[in-house]
Design a protein around this motif. Structure first.
Motif, short mmCIF file in Angstrom:
data_model
loop_
_atom_site.label_atom_id
_atom_site.label_comp_id
_atom_site.label_asym_id
_atom_site.label_seq_id
_atom_site.Cartn_x
_atom_site.Cartn_y
_atom_site.Cartn_z
N HIS A 14 -2.40 71.64 27.31
CA HIS A 14 -1.45 72.72 27.57
C HIS A 14 -0.07 72.17 27.21
O HIS A 14 0.54 72.83 26.20
CB HIS A 14 -1.47 73.41 28.71
CG HIS A 14 -0.33 74.49 28.75
ND1 HIS A 14 -0.37 75.56 27.95
CD2 HIS A 14 0.86 74.62 29.47
CE1 HIS A 14 0.78 76.50 28.23
NE2 HIS A 14 1.48 75.88 29.34
N ALA A 15 0.41 71.06 27.70
CA ALA A 15 1.68 70.54 27.24
C ALA A 15 1.61 69.97 25.83
O ALA A 15 2.61 70.21 25.28
CB ALA A 15 1.77 69.14 28.18
N ALA A 21 3.81 73.85 19.28
CA ALA A 21 4.41 75.27 19.11
C ALA A 21 6.09 75.08 18.85
O ALA A 21 6.55 75.63 18.27
CB ALA A 21 4.16 76.29 20.19
N GLU A 22 6.51 74.23 19.69
CA GLU A 22 7.97 73.98 19.82
C GLU A 22 8.49 73.16 18.44
O GLU A 22 9.58 73.56 18.04
CB GLU A 22 8.43 73.23 20.82
CG GLU A 22 8.49 73.95 22.29
CD GLU A 22 8.66 73.34 23.50
OE1 GLU A 22 8.93 72.07 23.12
OE2 GLU A 22 8.47 73.72 24.63
N PHE A 32 -1.92 77.69 26.01
CA PHE A 32 -2.81 78.33 26.96
C PHE A 32 -2.09 79.58 27.71
O PHE A 32 -0.85 79.45 27.77
CB PHE A 32 -3.47 77.47 28.00
CG PHE A 32 -4.28 76.46 27.61
CD1 PHE A 32 -5.08 76.66 26.37
CD2 PHE A 32 -4.48 75.30 28.39
CE1 PHE A 32 -5.82 75.62 26.19
CE2 PHE A 32 -5.31 74.32 27.95
CZ PHE A 32 -6.20 74.32 26.74
N SER A 33 -2.70 80.52 27.75
CA SER A 33 -2.05 81.81 28.52
C SER A 33 -1.93 81.70 29.93
O SER A 33 -2.53 80.80 30.60
CB SER A 33 -2.94 83.10 28.33
OG SER A 33 -4.07 82.71 28.97
N PRO A 34 -0.70 82.26 30.58
CA PRO A 34 -0.90 82.13 31.89
C PRO A 34 -2.03 82.44 32.70
O PRO A 34 -2.49 81.76 33.57
CB PRO A 34 0.54 82.98 32.35
CG PRO A 34 1.10 83.41 30.90
CD PRO A 34 0.22 83.02 30.05
N GLN A 35 -2.79 83.35 32.30
CA GLN A 35 -4.20 83.92 32.89
C GLN A 35 -5.10 82.49 32.90
O GLN A 35 -5.62 82.28 33.72
CB GLN A 35 -4.74 85.06 32.22
CG GLN A 35 -3.76 86.20 32.32
CD GLN A 35 -2.55 86.48 31.28
OE1 GLN A 35 -2.53 85.47 30.41
NE2 GLN A 35 -1.91 87.36 31.59
N LEU A 36 -5.13 82.09 31.60
CA LEU A 36 -6.02 80.96 31.72
C LEU A 36 -5.65 79.63 32.39
O LEU A 36 -6.37 79.00 33.19
CB LEU A 36 -6.22 80.30 30.12
CG LEU A 36 -7.04 79.32 29.96
CD1 LEU A 36 -8.36 79.53 30.51
CD2 LEU A 36 -7.10 78.74 28.49
#
Length: 144
Positions: A14-15, A21-22, A32-36
């Motif tokens: 995720h990191a 992305a940045e 990853f989504s917060p839900q995942l």
């Protein structure tokens, strides 16, 4: 995270995706989504219980310096410690418990593995089979 505060594989990944992305890299995919992340954390906490009596299984292809060690061809046909695979059942149980607790699946224990049309011989003799069936909440106005 565990007691030693070592990040899990998914926290590291995720990191990495966030960094991509940045940096404007789109090929890596979105973070990853917060839900995942919540789901994976729930499974990790549950696995701490279901896997408590399984010995750790360190990566045999990771050197002390963190570098990958090549896999030798003869390694594919050997299993020196079959008991270490109990960790897989413990991890699967953690997933099953979390998915059922969230209401996302229903659990069915199958005593006769012959009843499973997708199980083909001569793989293995099963001593227990758990099938998770996705649970879809009813929408308002729909018939059951």
């Amino acid at each position: 995270m565990g007691d030693d505060e070592t990040p899990t594989w998914w926290q590291e990944h995720h990191a990495f995706l966030q960094q991509c992305a940045e940096g404007g890299e789109v090929d890596a995919g979105p973070p990853f989504s917060p839900q995942l992340l919540d789901l994976l954390a729930d499974v990790e906490r549950t696995f701490a219980v279901t896997g408590a009596d399984t010995p750790p299984w360190p990566d045999p292809h990771l050197g002390p310096d963190g570098q990958d060690i090549p896999v030798r061809e003869e390694e594919y046909s050997r299993c020196l410690d079959p008991g270490k695979h109990r960790i897989l059942a413990a991890r699967a149980e953690a997933w099953a418990l979390v998915l059922v607790a969230k209401g996302w699946a229903e659990r069915e224990e199958i005593a006769d593995s012959a009843a499973l049309s997708w199980l083909t011989d001569p793989l293995v003799t099963t001593h227990r089979t758990t099938v998770l069936r996705p649970h879809r909440p009813r929408r308002a106005g729909r018939r059951p």
